[in-house]
Design an enzyme around this catalytic site. Structure first.
Site, PDB file in Angstrom:
ATOM      1  N   ILE A  97      -2.131   1.553  -7.078  1.00  8.76           N
ATOM      2  CA  ILE A  97      -1.593   2.464  -6.056  1.00  8.76           C
ATOM      3  C   ILE A  97      -0.341   3.160  -6.575  1.00  8.76           C
ATOM      4  O   ILE A  97      -0.190   4.378  -6.440  1.00  8.76           O
ATOM      5  CB  ILE A  97      -1.312   1.689  -4.743  1.00  8.76           C
ATOM      6  CG1 ILE A  97      -2.640   1.140  -4.199  1.00  8.76           C
ATOM      7  CG2 ILE A  97      -0.624   2.582  -3.720  1.00  8.76           C
ATOM      8  CD1 ILE A  97      -2.508   0.212  -3.012  1.00  8.76           C
ATOM      9  N   ASP A 143       8.306  -1.915 -13.491  1.00  6.82           N
ATOM     10  CA  ASP A 143       7.159  -2.823 -13.424  1.00  6.82           C
ATOM     11  C   ASP A 143       7.164  -3.583 -14.741  1.00  6.82           C
ATOM     12  O   ASP A 143       6.948  -2.996 -15.804  1.00  6.82           O
ATOM     13  CB  ASP A 143       5.856  -2.012 -13.272  1.00  6.82           C
ATOM     14  CG  ASP A 143       4.625  -2.900 -13.082  1.00  6.82           C
ATOM     15  OD1 ASP A 143       4.592  -4.007 -13.654  1.00  6.82           O
ATOM     16  OD2 ASP A 143       3.699  -2.472 -12.378  1.00  6.82           O
ATOM     17  N   CYS A 149       4.652   0.512   1.687  1.00  4.32           N
ATOM     18  CA  CYS A 149       3.248   0.467   2.121  1.00  4.32           C
ATOM     19  C   CYS A 149       2.555  -0.669   1.400  1.00  4.32           C
ATOM     20  O   CYS A 149       1.332  -0.644   1.251  1.00  4.32           O
ATOM     21  CB  CYS A 149       2.535   1.751   1.712  1.00  4.32           C
ATOM     22  SG  CYS A 149       2.822   3.087   2.805  1.00  4.32           S
ATOM     23  N   ASP A 188       5.228   0.423   6.612  1.00  4.78           N
ATOM     24  CA  ASP A 188       3.859   0.266   7.128  1.00  4.78           C
ATOM     25  C   ASP A 188       3.555  -1.216   7.298  1.00  4.78           C
ATOM     26  O   ASP A 188       2.589  -1.584   7.955  1.00  4.78           O
ATOM     27  CB  ASP A 188       2.884   0.894   6.111  1.00  4.78           C
ATOM     28  CG  ASP A 188       1.435   0.813   6.570  1.00  4.78           C
ATOM     29  OD1 ASP A 188       1.168   1.154   7.742  1.00  4.78           O
ATOM     30  OD2 ASP A 188       0.573   0.393   5.769  1.00  4.78           O
ATOM     31  N   GLU A 234       3.392  -9.896  11.112  1.00  3.43           N
ATOM     32  CA  GLU A 234       2.431  -8.914  11.640  1.00  3.43           C
ATOM     33  C   GLU A 234       1.466  -9.611  12.578  1.00  3.43           C
ATOM     34  O   GLU A 234       1.092 -10.753  12.299  1.00  3.43           O
ATOM     35  CB  GLU A 234       1.664  -8.254  10.490  1.00  3.43           C
ATOM     36  CG  GLU A 234       2.557  -7.358   9.650  1.00  3.43           C
ATOM     37  CD  GLU A 234       1.796  -6.554   8.591  1.00  3.43           C
ATOM     38  OE1 GLU A 234       0.559  -6.489   8.667  1.00  3.43           O
ATOM     39  OE2 GLU A 234       2.447  -6.002   7.707  1.00  3.43           O
ATOM     40  N   HIS A 255       0.572  -1.081   9.776  1.00  3.46           N
ATOM     41  CA  HIS A 255      -0.261  -1.451   8.617  1.00  3.46           C
ATOM     42  C   HIS A 255      -1.487  -0.529   8.526  1.00  3.46           C
ATOM     43  O   HIS A 255      -2.630  -0.981   8.530  1.00  3.46           O
ATOM     44  CB  HIS A 255      -0.678  -2.929   8.711  1.00  3.46           C
ATOM     45  CG  HIS A 255      -1.038  -3.509   7.360  1.00  3.46           C
ATOM     46  ND1 HIS A 255      -0.733  -4.791   6.993  1.00  3.46           N
ATOM     47  CD2 HIS A 255      -1.676  -2.984   6.280  1.00  3.46           C
ATOM     48  CE1 HIS A 255      -1.163  -5.033   5.764  1.00  3.46           C
ATOM     49  NE2 HIS A 255      -1.747  -3.936   5.314  1.00  3.46           N
ATOM     50  N   LEU A 256      -1.186   0.758   8.422  1.00  7.23           N
ATOM     51  CA  LEU A 256      -2.252   1.775   8.403  1.00  7.23           C
ATOM     52  C   LEU A 256      -2.578   2.263   7.003  1.00  7.23           C
ATOM     53  O   LEU A 256      -3.395   3.171   6.848  1.00  7.23           O
ATOM     54  CB  LEU A 256      -1.814   3.005   9.227  1.00  7.23           C
ATOM     55  CG  LEU A 256      -1.726   2.864  10.733  1.00  7.23           C
ATOM     56  CD1 LEU A 256      -1.410   4.220  11.357  1.00  7.23           C
ATOM     57  CD2 LEU A 256      -3.043   2.335  11.290  1.00  7.23           C
ATOM     58  N   GLY A 257      -1.914   1.677   5.992  1.00  4.75           N
ATOM     59  CA  GLY A 257      -2.062   2.190   4.629  1.00  4.75           C
ATOM     60  C   GLY A 257      -3.502   2.451   4.244  1.00  4.75           C
ATOM     61  O   GLY A 257      -3.816   3.464   3.618  1.00  4.75           O
ATOM     62  N   ALA A 258      -4.398   1.541   4.609  1.00  7.47           N
ATOM     63  CA  ALA A 258      -5.792   1.654   4.162  1.00  7.47           C
ATOM     64  C   ALA A 258      -6.677   2.297   5.210  1.00  7.47           C
ATOM     65  O   ALA A 258      -7.894   2.357   5.042  1.00  7.47           O
ATOM     66  CB  ALA A 258      -6.320   0.260   3.838  1.00  7.47           C
TER      67      ALA A 258
HETATM   68  N1  LIG Z   1      -0.541  -0.985   3.451  1.00  3.71           N
HETATM   69  C1  LIG Z   1      -1.798  -1.215   3.195  1.00  3.71           C
HETATM   70  O1  LIG Z   1      -2.654  -1.071   4.061  1.00  3.71           O
HETATM   71  C2  LIG Z   1      -2.208  -1.601   1.830  1.00  3.71           C
HETATM   72  C3  LIG Z   1      -1.382  -2.338   1.036  1.00  3.71           C
HETATM   73  N2  LIG Z   1      -1.782  -2.681  -0.220  1.00  3.71           N
HETATM   74  C4  LIG Z   1      -0.856  -3.454  -1.025  1.00  3.71           C
HETATM   75  O2  LIG Z   1      -0.325  -2.631  -2.038  1.00  3.71           O
HETATM   76  C5  LIG Z   1       0.135  -3.448  -3.108  1.00  3.71           C
HETATM   77  C6  LIG Z   1      -0.205  -2.835  -4.440  1.00  3.71           C
HETATM   78  O3  LIG Z   1      -1.595  -2.744  -4.596  1.00  3.71           O
HETATM   79  P1  LIG Z   1      -2.234  -2.289  -5.990  1.00  3.71           P
HETATM   80  O4  LIG Z   1      -1.479  -1.174  -6.569  1.00  3.71           O
HETATM   81  O5  LIG Z   1      -3.670  -2.106  -5.759  1.00  3.71           O
HETATM   82  O6  LIG Z   1      -1.997  -3.586  -6.833  1.00  3.71           O
HETATM   83  P2  LIG Z   1      -1.976  -3.703  -8.420  1.00  3.71           P
HETATM   84  O7  LIG Z   1      -2.183  -5.129  -8.711  1.00  3.71           O
HETATM   85  O8  LIG Z   1      -2.868  -2.708  -9.042  1.00  3.71           O
HETATM   86  O9  LIG Z   1      -0.479  -3.313  -8.783  1.00  3.71           O
HETATM   87  C7  LIG Z   1       0.600  -4.120  -8.500  1.00  3.71           C
HETATM   88  C8  LIG Z   1       1.639  -3.860  -9.567  1.00  3.71           C
HETATM   89  O10 LIG Z   1       2.803  -4.610  -9.235  1.00  3.71           O
HETATM   90  C9  LIG Z   1       3.366  -5.022 -10.461  1.00  3.71           C
HETATM   91  N3  LIG Z   1       4.284  -6.110 -10.279  1.00  3.71           N
HETATM   92  C10 LIG Z   1       4.004  -7.432 -10.137  1.00  3.71           C
HETATM   93  N4  LIG Z   1       5.135  -8.135 -10.045  1.00  3.71           N
HETATM   94  C11 LIG Z   1       6.143  -7.254 -10.117  1.00  3.71           C
HETATM   95  C12 LIG Z   1       7.550  -7.389 -10.072  1.00  3.71           C
HETATM   96  N5  LIG Z   1       8.131  -8.579  -9.952  1.00  3.71           N
HETATM   97  N6  LIG Z   1       8.302  -6.274 -10.156  1.00  3.71           N
HETATM   98  C13 LIG Z   1       7.723  -5.063 -10.289  1.00  3.71           C
HETATM   99  N7  LIG Z   1       6.389  -4.871 -10.358  1.00  3.71           N
HETATM  100  C14 LIG Z   1       5.610  -5.953 -10.264  1.00  3.71           C
HETATM  101  C15 LIG Z   1       2.171  -5.407 -11.294  1.00  3.71           C
HETATM  102  O11 LIG Z   1       2.472  -5.416 -12.662  1.00  3.71           O
HETATM  103  C16 LIG Z   1       1.192  -4.321 -10.948  1.00  3.71           C
HETATM  104  O12 LIG Z   1       1.242  -3.252 -11.861  1.00  3.71           O
HETATM  105  C17 LIG Z   1      -0.475  -4.816  -2.848  1.00  3.71           C
HETATM  106  O13 LIG Z   1       0.503  -5.651  -2.263  1.00  3.71           O
HETATM  107  C18 LIG Z   1      -1.514  -4.560  -1.812  1.00  3.71           C
HETATM  108  O14 LIG Z   1      -1.764  -5.682  -1.036  1.00  3.71           O
HETATM  109  C19 LIG Z   1      -2.969  -2.286  -0.725  1.00  3.71           C
HETATM  110  C20 LIG Z   1      -3.828  -1.556   0.030  1.00  3.71           C
HETATM  111  C21 LIG Z   1      -3.540  -1.182   1.401  1.00  3.71           C
HETATM  112  O1  LIG Z   2      -7.561  -3.860   5.751  1.00  3.21           O
HETATM  113  C1  LIG Z   2      -6.501  -3.277   6.002  1.00  3.21           C
HETATM  114  O2  LIG Z   2      -6.372  -2.427   6.894  1.00  3.21           O
HETATM  115  C2  LIG Z   2      -5.270  -3.603   5.193  1.00  3.21           C
HETATM  116  C3  LIG Z   2      -5.433  -3.227   3.772  1.00  3.21           C
HETATM  117  C4  LIG Z   2      -4.473  -3.940   2.904  1.00  3.21           C
HETATM  118  O3  LIG Z   2      -3.382  -4.257   3.261  1.00  3.21           O
HETATM  119  C5  LIG Z   2      -4.909  -4.265   1.558  1.00  3.21           C
HETATM  120  O4  LIG Z   2      -6.002  -3.842   1.164  1.00  3.21           O
HETATM  121  O5  LIG Z   2      -4.133  -4.938   0.861  1.00  3.21           O
END
Ligand SMILES: NC(=O)C1=CN([C@@H]2O[C@H](COP(=O)(O)OP(=O)(O)OC[C@H]3O[C@@H](n4cnc5c(N)ncnc54)[C@H](O)[C@@H]3O)[C@@H](O)[C@H]2O)C=CC1
Ligand SMILES: O=C(O)CCC(=O)C(=O)O
Length: 526
Positions: A151, A170, A229, A255, A260, A278-281
């Site tokens: 992301i 990162d 987010c 978000d 929650e 929590h609308l990110g997705a």
């Molecule tokens: N708000 C929502 O609805 C959603 C939230 N998310 C959340 O977004 C977050 C990121 O998702 P992705 O990018 O897909 O994950 P990802 O695993 O692809 O990326 C996470 C990044 O964080 C880095 N990281 C880990 N520890 C770290 C630290 N101590 N300091 C700095 N960077 C660090 C990792 O190296 C990695 O590059 C997750 O927590 C996920 O659950 C994801 C989808 C929807």
């Molecule tokens: O299912 C959802 O709406 C939340 C998505 C989310 O937070 C995630 O994929 O990490």
């Protein structure tokens, strides 16, 4: 037919995929924990989003559960160590909602830059406060990215397109990847005072919890705007409230929250604060993506054994699954043989793949050997939890590949260090399908490890086989197959018999007393 429960609100295409694949599927979003515990024992698969919390209590009641599929990315609502210990695979869909979530972060950045939610409220209240809302441009501003994974990288690309300068913290971001993304790799200490906007895109871990702590918030540039987010808990919410009140932080958009659903928060109503539930997705595109993907992954696993995007198991592609299946059966039998014959106290295990076996993904083979080995101690062990249990018990597991072919075109050898020295067993596949033991502790044999068996080590001597046959006959035990191997004429010999019914203990005691017998053991294979 495997049964799947969808326990969160999910796009109907998930249920459609399960049905198309021939699975029985029940959709019951909004169950209480007690209601879920009452029914989960009936299901092989559980498909969830973020509302269902899959903790130990649910997993303990889930006596048939094989897979939990998260239609989304974050799996902090699943107790993965507990699932692993129960042998349940946990899968997610790591890419299906990334673009959508990145777009939400960008939307919140603009909302902060132009105070859109408050301007909307004021306008709809009939106030027309044109002079009250003075925004900032994002062009030319510095965006501080914390977490540059899926992301974060998409956010970076979009922000660069908006003519922002992107700096990223990162620890796992390589210099090359940073260059490809067009971002400047920085430390957190560098990022905090330089960023005009900070956006968080990391999972919540012990390292990232409160990454924007009170202390770190104080190091940010005055007037910074912050977006989260990713996960609640990355920001100290009380410290953020104080920083907004003092004006050090000009705006914050969350978000996600520590608790929650966030029905109340000291942040609510704070000037400069924006929130979404929590609308990110939450876009139709992302929800269709993750629903279809999770249903396909879970169906593949339940129907073919293919493993994709699992967090507690190595991947096995749908193409590899049929090729691996006979190897896993062989590996499990070899592990079981070693486990049943071990005198206890195993500390080291070597799993070697030779010839055609060496071309395959070795992790599932290792998992199957360990499952066979440890099922001797607990019948809840499977391929998923076996590697974890082995680690817990301090078993040193090594994998070795030999590309060369030996006597067999394909071979799996399992060697263990025992009190009596190294012991190894080896097996092959006949016709690429049928597991056969071909070597037992250095002695060539050829046996199908199946059902009840009898293992005897003795000094090779005339008349011995007759005496065994008589003792088993007297006990009413019918011999199915008879496999004999010996080191040298008159030396140590091994007998491996398949029997139609398990050999009674009294007969085992009687056989142990026969002259020349060194060891007698009843074995059982699936
Ligand atoms: N708000 C929502 O609805 C959603 C939230 N998310 C959340 O977004 C977050 C990121 O998702 P992705 O990018 O897909 O994950 P990802 O695993 O692809 O990326 C996470 C990044 O964080 C880095 N990281 C880990 N520890 C770290 C630290 N101590 N300091 C700095 N960077 C660090 C990792 O190296 C990695 O590059 C997750 O927590 C996920 O659950 C994801 C989808 C929807
Ligand atoms: O299912 C959802 O709406 C939340 C998505 C989310 O937070 C995630 O994929 O990490």
């Amino acid at each position: 037919m495997p049964k799947v429960l969808i326990s969160d609100k999910m796009d109907p295409r998930a249920a459609a995929v399960f049905k198309e694949r021939g699975l029985e599927v029940h959709e019951k979003p909004g169950l209480s924990k007690e209601e879920l515990i009452a029914i989960i024992g009936d299901y092989d698969g559980l498909a969830i989003r973020s509302a269902t919390k899959v903790g130990r209590d649910i997993l303990n009641a889930a006596t048939n559960l094989k897979v939990v599929g998260r239609a989304g990315i974050g799996v902090d609502n699943v107790d993965i160590p507990a699932a692993s210990a129960k042998g349940v695979v946990v899968m997610n869909t790591p890419f299906g909602n990334s673009i959508t979530t990145a777009e939400h972060a960008i939307a919140l950045m603009f909302a902060l830059a132009r105070d859109i939610p408050e301007a909307d409220r004021s306008t709809q209240a009939g106030k027309w406060e044109k002079n009250r809302f003075m925004g900032v441009e994002v062009t030319g501003k510095t965006l501080g990215l914390v977490g540059a994974g899926n992301i974060g990288s998409i956010v970076a690309e979009r922000a660069i397109g908006l003519r922002m300068k992107v700096i990223a913290y990162d620890p796992f971001l390589s210099a090359e990847r940073a260059r490809d993304l067009g971002v400047e790799k920085v430390t957190l200490e560098e990022l905090l005072p330089r960023a005009d906007f900070i956006t968080l895109h990391t999972p919540l871990t012990d390292q990232t919890r409160n990454i924007l702590s009170r202390e770190n918030l104080a190091k940010t540039k005055k007037g910074v705007r912050i977006i989260n987010c990713a996960r609640g808990g990355l920001i100290d919410e009380a410290a953020l409230k104080d920083a907004l009140d003092s004006g050090h932080v000009a705006g914050a958009a969350l978000d996600v929250f520590v608790e929650e659903p966030a029905k109340e928060s000291p942040l609510f109503g704070t000037p400069g604060f924006i929130s979404t539930p929590h609308l990110g997705a939450s876009t139709s595109e992302a929800q269709v993506n993750v629903a279809i993907q999770v249903a396909e992954q879970m169906s593949d696993f339940l129907l073919t054994g293919a493993v994709v995007n699992a967090l507690n198991m190595p991947s096995v592609s749908a193409e590899d699954a049929p090729r691996l299946r006979p190897y896993m059966a062989l590996a499990e039998k070899l592990g079981s043989l070693v486990g049943q014959l071990a005198h206890g106290g195993l500390t080291k295990i070597n799993i070697e793949a030779e010839g055609a076996a060496a071309e395959l993904n070795q992790k599932p083979i290792t998992g199957a050997v360990l499952a066979g080995l440890m099922r001797v101690y607990s019948d809840t062990v499977n391929m998923v939890n076996a590697p974890f249990l082995a680690k817990e018990r301090g078993l040193d597991v090594r994998e070795v590949r030999h590309d060369r072919e030996g006597d067999y075109h394909t071979l799996v050898r399992v060697s263990v260090a025992t009190e009596d020295g190294e012991r190894s067993v080896a097996g092959t596949l006949f016709g690429d399908q049928n597991p056969r033991l071909v070597e037992l502790f250095g002695i060539k044999v050829e046996a199908d490890l199946a059902g009840p068996m009898l293992y005897v080590v003795n000094e090779d001597a005339p008349g011995f086989i007759g005496r065994i046959g008589t003792a088993l006959g007297d006990a009413g035990v019918n011999i199915g197959t008879f496999h004999l191997g010996r080191r040298a004429a008159g030396g140590e010999a091994v007998l491996l018999l398949s029997v139609d019914t398990p050999v009674p203990q009294t007969t085992l005691d009687q056989l142990a007393k026969l002259p020349g017998v060194k060891r007698v053991k009843a074995l059982q294979f699936d």
